[in-house]
Design a protein around this motif. Sequence first.
Motif, PDB file in Angstrom:
ATOM      1  N   MET A 137       0.846  -1.186   0.000  1.00 13.16           N
ATOM      2  CA  MET A 137       0.000   0.000   0.000  1.00 13.16           C
ATOM      3  C   MET A 137       0.878   1.231   0.000  1.00 13.16           C
ATOM      4  O   MET A 137       2.098   1.152   0.210  1.00 13.16           O
ATOM      5  CB  MET A 137      -0.897   0.016   1.232  1.00 13.16           C
ATOM      6  N   ASN A 138       0.263   2.360  -0.191  1.00 11.74           N
ATOM      7  CA  ASN A 138       0.945   3.640  -0.093  1.00 11.74           C
ATOM      8  C   ASN A 138       0.688   4.187   1.308  1.00 11.74           C
ATOM      9  O   ASN A 138      -0.402   4.688   1.593  1.00 11.74           O
ATOM     10  CB  ASN A 138       0.406   4.596  -1.162  1.00 11.74           C
ATOM     11  N   PRO A 139       1.685   4.091   2.215  1.00 11.89           N
ATOM     12  CA  PRO A 139       1.446   4.521   3.600  1.00 11.89           C
ATOM     13  C   PRO A 139       1.086   6.001   3.705  1.00 11.89           C
ATOM     14  O   PRO A 139       0.264   6.378   4.548  1.00 11.89           O
ATOM     15  CB  PRO A 139       2.773   4.216   4.303  1.00 11.89           C
ATOM     16  N   ASP A 140       1.696   6.825   2.876  1.00 10.92           N
ATOM     17  CA  ASP A 140       1.376   8.256   2.931  1.00 10.92           C
ATOM     18  C   ASP A 140      -0.070   8.515   2.533  1.00 10.92           C
ATOM     19  O   ASP A 140      -0.748   9.365   3.119  1.00 10.92           O
ATOM     20  CB  ASP A 140       2.329   9.044   2.023  1.00 10.92           C
ATOM     21  N   GLN A 141      -0.539   7.775   1.538  1.00 15.75           N
ATOM     22  CA  GLN A 141      -1.938   7.910   1.127  1.00 15.75           C
ATOM     23  C   GLN A 141      -2.872   7.460   2.243  1.00 15.75           C
ATOM     24  O   GLN A 141      -3.922   8.072   2.487  1.00 15.75           O
ATOM     25  CB  GLN A 141      -2.184   7.076  -0.140  1.00 15.75           C
ATOM     26  N   LEU A 142      -2.487   6.381   2.934  1.00 17.61           N
ATOM     27  CA  LEU A 142      -3.284   5.888   4.054  1.00 17.61           C
ATOM     28  C   LEU A 142      -3.393   6.963   5.140  1.00 17.61           C
ATOM     29  O   LEU A 142      -4.483   7.246   5.657  1.00 17.61           O
ATOM     30  CB  LEU A 142      -2.637   4.625   4.624  1.00 17.61           C
ATOM     31  N   LYS A 143      -2.267   7.584   5.488  1.00 16.21           N
ATOM     32  CA  LYS A 143      -2.259   8.609   6.537  1.00 16.21           C
ATOM     33  C   LYS A 143      -3.062   9.838   6.112  1.00 16.21           C
ATOM     34  O   LYS A 143      -3.801  10.422   6.925  1.00 16.21           O
ATOM     35  CB  LYS A 143      -0.817   9.008   6.868  1.00 16.21           C
TER      36      LYS A 143
END
Length: 484
Positions: free
Chosen positions: A10-16
């Motif tokens: 996943m894209n952790p920055d997108q999740l945050k």
Amino acid sequence: MNCRARLPPMNPDQLKTFIGSFWDDQILPSLTEYIRIPNKSPSFDPKWEENGYMEQAVTLMTDWARPHVAAFAGATMEVVRLPGRTPLIFIEIPGDDNDDTVLLYGHLDKQPEMKGWAEGMGPWIPVRKDDKLYGRGGADDGYAIYACFAALLALKEQGIPRTRCVIMIEGCEESGSYDLPFYVDHLLDRIGDPSLVVCLDSGCGDWDRMWLTTSLRGIAAGTLKVRVLNEGVHSGDASGIVPSSFRITRALLTRLEDEATGEMKLPELFVQIPPQRIAQASEAARVLGEEVYRKFPFAGTTKPMVEDLGQMVLNRTWRPQLATVGMAGYPEPVDAGNVLLPYTEAKISVRTPPTLDAKEAVKAMKKALESDPPYGATVEFDAGEGGQSGWHAPPLAPWLETAVNDASQEAFGQPVAYMGEGGTIPFMGMLGDKFPKTQFVITGVLGPHSNAHGPNEFLHIPTGKKVTVATALMIAAHFERKES
């Protein structure tokens, strides 16, 4: 399967970013309205059904949740109502693996008001100051249902697979969850056999990392009543002949606790502390330093009961401690005449070690307090339904140990920390008994000075967002453990 859990692709920055925006736009407005509702737990509002505040809270949360439930194909939400019991919100969300279940837990009932709120604040007055949202119940535990949906929707946005999820939000936790066993039995087939339980109702030692709760103390509480007269009499006439009910009460409590040190004296209230928990308490004390005690609003020159930080952690997590939480039989000082009062009534609360049978603790307390009363006074210790035992976490599976550390590193930038909590969450022991193979993640947002149950309780918003991020990551890792 003994395999290493990996963070999903996943894209952790997108999740945050998703979770941060969701908190700002969706969660905080509704949570602010929730704080306004004085939905006290039934022990503090016996007329809860008639007053309707519990129903207001349920309606607020379910109205908010309804469009988010609809975002998941096949998901359902029901307010389950058993006769005479507080309602329970039950949500089922199908997943990519419906043969397994993650159970997410929270509660919507609140502690009573308490005095001492700062000017302009109050239990039912939501106040936003910087990163904090003040008011009763926001952090304990109103945010839970909102955070659960934020985590699941964040995974959905990126197409991250997960197992079936069940969300349970009860209305009786602050009263000891006495309604919950009936709901668990009623819903057992629909709950399934969860392999992971996530509870967002616990504390955190600081705001810098995720804290995993390893144990919860139990509670053995009751009312001690000492009567020496049938009615009050002139103190000048009777003192020196009639014994003081207060002095007798004090003497009886000395049978439980050394008043000079605060150390408990009744052997039946102690257990052997596991070596692993002693080591974790020492590490938690090292991480927190003086914040172990500085988080409390000590008055004047008051100091902690002990000096060693590690012992402080063990005292609040694994050792029994006594608190007198209420008194009756006394007028307010401004109204107090020179009368030797007929009785003293004290509500006492003993926090018991996690592995101690609280009902046995109550029996030992009753025997110690009622036996051979001084001066033959009438002494009664009434514990009602008895105590509530604590909970001790089972060992973490290798995949989960890795997952919680990875989640903490991603969400907070620090490794996970482990510490027991001094409070009680009855649902955990109940689930541990029914699902002995289940893994548990118990965490929360009640950190330094957040003062749950007291005045000026607040939710630390950045920590709420980070705990939500960590929850999403752990749910994803739970699915991936089978795919590794």
